[in-house]
Design a protein around this motif. Structure first.
Motif, PDB file in Angstrom:
ATOM      1  N   TYR A 182       0.967  -1.202   0.154  1.00 49.83           N
ATOM      2  CA  TYR A 182      -0.035  -0.198  -0.030  1.00 49.83           C
ATOM      3  C   TYR A 182       0.933   0.879   0.103  1.00 49.83           C
ATOM      4  N   VAL A 183       2.230   1.116   0.624  1.00 52.11           N
ATOM      5  CA  VAL A 183       3.216   2.382   0.436  1.00 52.11           C
ATOM      6  C   VAL A 183       3.657   2.787  -0.763  1.00 52.11           C
ATOM      7  N   LEU A 184       3.810   1.192  -1.614  1.00 48.62           N
ATOM      8  CA  LEU A 184       4.611   1.894  -3.192  1.00 48.62           C
ATOM      9  C   LEU A 184       3.551   2.697  -4.094  1.00 48.62           C
ATOM     10  N   ARG A 185       1.748   1.594  -3.741  1.00 44.92           N
ATOM     11  CA  ARG A 185       1.061   2.227  -4.476  1.00 44.92           C
ATOM     12  C   ARG A 185       0.382   3.680  -4.041  1.00 44.92           C
ATOM     13  N   HIS A 186       1.127   4.020  -2.811  1.00 40.40           N
ATOM     14  CA  HIS A 186       0.821   5.542  -2.587  1.00 40.40           C
ATOM     15  C   HIS A 186       1.033   6.892  -3.182  1.00 40.40           C
ATOM     16  N   LEU A 187       3.068   6.103  -3.163  1.00 41.85           N
ATOM     17  CA  LEU A 187       4.042   6.101  -3.854  1.00 41.85           C
ATOM     18  C   LEU A 187       3.472   6.886  -5.184  1.00 41.85           C
ATOM     19  N   GLU A 188       2.910   5.850  -6.378  1.00 42.87           N
ATOM     20  CA  GLU A 188       2.780   5.845  -7.935  1.00 42.87           C
ATOM     21  C   GLU A 188       1.666   7.057  -7.556  1.00 42.87           C
ATOM     22  N   GLU A 189       0.981   6.959  -6.595  1.00 44.24           N
ATOM     23  CA  GLU A 189      -0.533   8.313  -6.802  1.00 44.24           C
ATOM     24  C   GLU A 189       0.347   9.499  -6.672  1.00 44.24           C
TER      25      GLU A 189
ATOM     26  N   LEU B 132       5.400  12.622  -0.037  1.00 42.95           N
ATOM     27  CA  LEU B 132       6.685  12.383   0.208  1.00 42.95           C
ATOM     28  C   LEU B 132       6.881  11.546   1.476  1.00 42.95           C
ATOM     29  N   MET B 133       7.025  12.813   1.576  1.00 41.61           N
ATOM     30  CA  MET B 133       7.441  13.307   3.244  1.00 41.61           C
ATOM     31  C   MET B 133       6.372  13.241   4.155  1.00 41.61           C
ATOM     32  N   ALA B 134       6.011  13.282   4.047  1.00 46.00           N
ATOM     33  CA  ALA B 134       4.588  13.410   4.998  1.00 46.00           C
ATOM     34  C   ALA B 134       4.382  11.444   5.055  1.00 46.00           C
ATOM     35  N   LEU B 135       3.917  11.005   3.877  1.00 50.83           N
ATOM     36  CA  LEU B 135       3.927   9.041   4.032  1.00 50.83           C
ATOM     37  C   LEU B 135       5.067   9.130   4.695  1.00 50.83           C
ATOM     38  N   ALA B 136       6.400   9.063   4.373  1.00 46.68           N
ATOM     39  CA  ALA B 136       7.299   8.465   4.855  1.00 46.68           C
ATOM     40  C   ALA B 136       7.694   9.244   6.637  1.00 46.68           C
ATOM     41  N   THR B 137       6.789  10.058   7.235  1.00 43.16           N
ATOM     42  CA  THR B 137       7.236  10.207   8.131  1.00 43.16           C
ATOM     43  C   THR B 137       6.168   9.240   8.988  1.00 43.16           C
ATOM     44  N   GLU B 138       4.436   9.280   8.316  1.00 43.09           N
ATOM     45  CA  GLU B 138       3.814   8.744   8.901  1.00 43.09           C
ATOM     46  C   GLU B 138       4.234   7.254   9.130  1.00 43.09           C
ATOM     47  N   GLU B 139       5.106   6.189   7.885  1.00 43.37           N
ATOM     48  CA  GLU B 139       5.451   4.730   7.724  1.00 43.37           C
ATOM     49  C   GLU B 139       6.129   5.033   8.188  1.00 43.37           C
ATOM     50  N   ARG B 140       7.308   6.035   9.045  1.00 42.94           N
ATOM     51  CA  ARG B 140       8.785   5.771   9.891  1.00 42.94           C
ATOM     52  C   ARG B 140       9.827   5.224   8.283  1.00 42.94           C
ATOM     53  N   ILE B 141       9.714   5.855   7.766  1.00 38.52           N
ATOM     54  CA  ILE B 141      10.366   4.687   6.238  1.00 38.52           C
ATOM     55  C   ILE B 141      11.621   6.232   6.091  1.00 38.52           C
ATOM     56  N   PRO B 142      12.750   5.857   5.899  1.00 37.85           N
ATOM     57  CA  PRO B 142      13.951   6.472   5.628  1.00 37.85           C
ATOM     58  C   PRO B 142      13.570   6.449   3.785  1.00 37.85           C
ATOM     59  N   VAL B 143      14.115   7.852   3.970  1.00 40.23           N
ATOM     60  CA  VAL B 143      14.442   8.860   2.865  1.00 40.23           C
ATOM     61  C   VAL B 143      15.670   9.488   2.222  1.00 40.23           C
ATOM     62  N   VAL B 144      15.761   9.130   1.102  1.00 37.92           N
ATOM     63  CA  VAL B 144      17.551   9.623   1.494  1.00 37.92           C
ATOM     64  C   VAL B 144      17.625  10.387  -0.213  1.00 37.92           C
ATOM     65  N   PRO B 145      18.318  11.897   0.041  1.00 40.51           N
ATOM     66  CA  PRO B 145      17.160  12.652  -1.361  1.00 40.51           C
ATOM     67  C   PRO B 145      19.269  12.079  -1.852  1.00 40.51           C
ATOM     68  N   ARG B 146      18.351  12.391  -3.332  1.00 34.88           N
ATOM     69  CA  ARG B 146      20.191  12.151  -4.048  1.00 34.88           C
ATOM     70  C   ARG B 146      20.097  13.383  -5.447  1.00 34.88           C
ATOM     71  N   GLY B 147      21.035  13.252  -5.924  1.00 27.41           N
ATOM     72  CA  GLY B 147      21.056  14.335  -7.661  1.00 27.41           C
ATOM     73  C   GLY B 147      21.950  13.285  -8.199  1.00 27.41           C
ATOM     74  N   ALA B 148      22.740  13.783  -8.630  1.00 31.58           N
ATOM     75  CA  ALA B 148      23.724  12.953  -9.570  1.00 31.58           C
ATOM     76  C   ALA B 148      24.565  11.327  -9.397  1.00 31.58           C
TER      77      ALA B 148
END
Lengths: 458, 376
Positions: free
Chosen positions: A4-11, A54-70
């Motif tokens: 359901y997290v993946l589906r939410h990300l896709e949305e 996405l960050m709100a979702l990650a906080t709710e689900e306690r999922i690590p998020v790592v920003p990345r560029g090149a």
């Protein structure tokens, strides 16, 4: 990652911007440094709103998020060491505006540094921070690491050119810091706090940068030495003489050979070291500066001193300098690059220590330096497939850090702590400083979901 | 399977992930994704070799979907021969049954008809059927003009061989075309890792040219040129004993006078001619010596951007090619030129396909020479 997290990300970003296949996860498990760790999903957002949701979702689900560029970082800063989501900002890459009258530009984080340079040049302006990887690295990454570059000796580093930021906080709230004014003392300087925070406090989604008028003219000098020590003493002497070149770069014999093998511009492969020195400004004053530099160089004793005579020659010399880190791969398969910085007068001592360490462990270390800043990039060249070499490499890193700190320097000048200097942080920061830093991290990111395990791993 | 083996493993390890290949890779510039750039492709190859990653559809895609433009080879400070590593990996993948279906289909089509399109061999003569003269065929001649599949089978490209033959007639060149006896040069098969199939075509073409007694093979297609000059000696393990020439070299030497052209021209370097074969100056010298006002694009010579028609991408990801072509045409437009001159039928096809409000005309240098030839 749960369905359901993946589906939410896709949305949030569209299914085409969410990747979970093994090979995609592998492809976002690394940057240009040594460590690797796979995420559980790779997401390409294109708007601030998407990042916020996405960050709100990650906080709710306690999922690590790592920003990345090149992915050109040199400290493992964007390696998702605790899994979770890699938030790849390369598709958020619009130049939003260039305000030539106010000497500012506004960009999204995925804009490549060189693209901003190309866009501002027609206005007679430039953005001074110029990391060697400027043709590929993103401005979001430059902000995260407080990137430097050769021109920083005269012009300063990234933090001196960031006027304002739009930042998505770990819980999804969006804040704006600073603005497009050059003086601003309203409240704490949050802009400076975010610059160099390695993506641990918020996700930068818009950047207002300060631009400078392009200098009228420049002169580029190539100085060759018969000893590495003479080269580093020359650097200290130039600085002590009160001369401020726009760049003062050093390369030892090993790296001259690697560079020449790639660029083929006729660098003397038997010179012990070279300095690449550039001065810029109003044309009328430059010859006198060049003469002062020549005088200092000759006092120390140079093998050869010359001024580049054509734009092509200048481009070739800089190409050699900017590509030498990659070119070191020609010599040994694995390259680990350090970033210690020492007070400028201590440069000769630090260079001597690096040579000693290389001899002690019988592993080649190329000496590359933004010498004018006291910022050294020792390139440790080995083969990661050989366990003994890998062990010795680790010992070498420790000794280099230890030497830099003894000389009252710092672990990192412009690449960040990331993962590769994490264990050495207590060598430089005392427990109170670490606790304050951790407190700042907790304030912004109470659930420790944003680039966890970096700088002050909790 | 995770037993991919390649001979270039040491070269593969030279990639130290600096990421500089992103600067010039057309696929990365238009997608911003790691799987589409050399660093990602090499890391995947290495992970599969090490058994860290299974061979998946996505990994296979990363190794095949590439414009084969070699921009990464030139940009790579560490000197990793990316194209050679990928061709080796594809050769191994093809042997193990991982060849993508569109390429398998291409292989079958070329095997049955001797060309990319599946048309009958006789159709190689179509380009001259509406002319009031015909190029020489058969007999002994000094030069064989190897026309290539794109110019032979795509009507919008017929102007290229028509112009080339006309110019050679005018210059008094002793030449002939092979007509139905020509087969695909094998380039698309070679880069797809179908080495044995490419070798069979090389053998057939070399035999035909030797039978014609030619001392020189003339090409107007840079991929055919590179196949003849570089791949054939490698595939056949022998020197061919014939000189291989591209039209741009011939033009630069032929000294055909041209009438003046209003407006500026910019020159698009075809990948196989420039980076692939080191031919940058002859076309420029030809244009300049005829007084044309040549302006360069931001990415030029060794750093030239692919047209979007390279590799086998037309079969694998057509939309990606269009995106690259669009980018290239924007670069051309930024020069203020009115003409984009190239020296490759595939570049011309791809760049011409960009729908744009920009009034830019795309032309092959041979067609331009024909158009501007002084005809007393």
């Amino acid at each position: 990652m749960k369905d359901y997290v993946l589906r939410h990300l896709e949305e949030i970003v569209g299914p085409q911007n969410v990747r979970t296949r093994d090979e995609d996860l592998f492809l976002y498990s690394y940057d240009a440094s040594f460590p690797e760790h796979r995420p559980e999903a790779v997401v390409f957002p294109q708007t601030t709103e998407a990042v916020s949701r996405l960050m709100a979702l990650a906080t709710e689900e306690r999922i690590p998020v790592v920003p990345r560029g090149a992915g050109t970082g040199l400290s493992g800063g964007s390696v998702p060491v605790q899994g979770g989501i890699v938030l790849c900002l390369t598709k958020m890459n619009r130049i939003l505006g260039i305000d030539a009258g106010n000497l500012v530009a506004e960009v999204e984080p995925g804009v490549v540094n060189q693209r901003l340079q190309a866009a501002t040049a027609p206005y007679g302006l430039f953005y001074p921070p110029d990391p060697a990887s400027m043709k590929v690295c993103t401005l979001g990454g430059n902000v995260a690491e407080d990137a430097g570059g050769p021109k920083c000796f005269k012009y300063g580093v990234t933090k001196n050119y960031i006027l304002g930021l739009e930042v998505v906080l770990p819980d999804g709230r969006v804040i704006e810091t600073g603005g497009n004014v050059v003086k601003n003392t309203t409240g704490y300087d949050l802009t400076r706090l975010f610059v160099g925070s390695e993506g641990t406090l918020g996700v930068v989604t818009r950047i207002t940068v300060r631009l400078m008028p392009l200098p009228q003219s420049k002169r580029t000098m190539l100085v060759l030495f018969d000893s590495l020590d003479a080269a580093s003493r020359t650097v200290s002497a130039i600085i002590a003489a009160g001369i401020v070149p726009s760049a003062l770069e050093m390369m030892d014999n090993l790296l001259i050979r690697c560079a020449e093998d790639f660029v083929r511009v006729g660098l003397p492969t038997d010179a012990a070291a070279l300095l690449l020195i550039e001065v810029d400004g109003a044309d009328a004053g430059l010859d006198a500066e060049v003469a002062s530099i020549e005088k200092v160089c000759r006092q120390i004793g140079v093998r050869e001193w010359k001024v580049a005579t054509s734009a092509k020659e200048v481009d070739q010399l800089w190409l050699a300098r900017r590509t030498v880190i990659g070119a070191a791969g020609r010599f040994r398969p694995t390259v680990v690059l350090q970033d210690v910085t020492v007070p400028r007068a201590a440069l000769p001592a630090m260079v001597a220590r690096i040579v000693e360490i290389s001899n002690k462990y019988e592993i080649p270390i190329g000496v590359l330096a933004h010498a004018g800043d006291g910022n050294l990039h020792p390139l440790i060249l080995f083969d990661e497939r050989n366990p003994d070499e890998l062990r010795r490499e680790h010992e070498i890193e420790k000794e280099i850090f230890s030497a830099a700190l003894e000389l009252k320097g710092t672990l990192t000048g412009e690449h960040g702590v990331g993962l590769t200097k994490l264990e050495y942080l207590p060598w430089q920061l005392n427990p109170a400083a670490i606790e304050i830093t951790r407190g700042i991290k907790r304030l912004f990111d109470p659930h420790n979901i944003l680039n966890p395990g970096k700088i002050v791993a909790q | 399977m995770n037993t991919l083996t390649i001979q270039l493993e040491d070269a593969l390890y030279r990639c130290n992930k600096c990421g500089f290949c992103q600067a010039t890779c057309p696929y990365y510039l238009t997608t911003g994704e790691e799987w589409a750039v050399a660093r990602g492709r090499l890391r995947l190859t290495r992970a599969i070799l090490q058994g860290k990653l299974p061979l998946s559809d996505g990994a296979v895609r990363s190794m095949y979907q590439c414009f084969s433009c070699r921009a990464c080879n030139v940009t790579c400070p560490s000197g990793v021969p990316v194209d050679e590593i990928l061709i080796q990996a594809r050769t191994e993948l093809a042997r193990q049954g991982y060849l993508p279906e569109p390429l398998a289909q291409m292989g079958r089509t070329i095997a049955t008809t001797g060309n990319l399109t599946g048309e009958a061999a006789d159709a190689r003569r179509s380009w001259w059927q509406n002319l009031d003269w015909a190029p020489p065929q058969g007999g002994k001649h000094e030069t064989v003009y190897f026309v290539g599949c794109v110019s032979s089978f795509y009507p919008q490209a017929y102007g290229l061989p028509q112009s080339m033959a006309w110019l050679m007639e005018r210059a008094g060149t002793d030449y002939a075309v092979l007509g139905r006896d020509e087969v695909c040069c094998g380039y698309p098969l070679y880069v797809a890792g179908l080495e044995a199939e490419a070798r069979a075509l090389a053998q057939a073409n070399v035999r035909t040219v030797r039978e014609a007694g030619a001392r020189r093979v003339m090409t107007t297609c840079p991929s055919c040129y590179r196949a003849w000059r570089e791949f054939y000696p490698h595939l056949l393990g022998e020197e061919l004993g014939v000189e291989v020439v591209h039209s741009t070299q011939w033009l630069a030497e032929a000294g055909l006078p041209l009438r003046p052209l209003e407006g500026k021209v910019t020159y698009h370097d075809p990948c196989d001619l420039g980076r692939g074969s080191g031919i940058y100056d002859p076309p420029r010298e030809f244009l300049k010596s005829n007084g044309l006002h040549l302006v360069e694009m931001s990415n030029t010579r060794a750093e030239a951007l692919c047209c979007g028609g390279g590799g086998n991408m037309e079969s694998l990801d057509l939309a990606a090619g269009h995106a690259v072509a669009q980018l290239r045409m924007q670069q051309a437009s930024a020069t203020g030129a009115e003409w984009v001159v190239t020296a490759c039928p595939q570049c011309k096809r791809t760049l011409s396909s960009v729908r744009s409000d920009i009034p830019l005309r795309v032309v092959d240098i041979v067609e331009l020479a024909r158009k501007l030839a002084v005809t007393d």
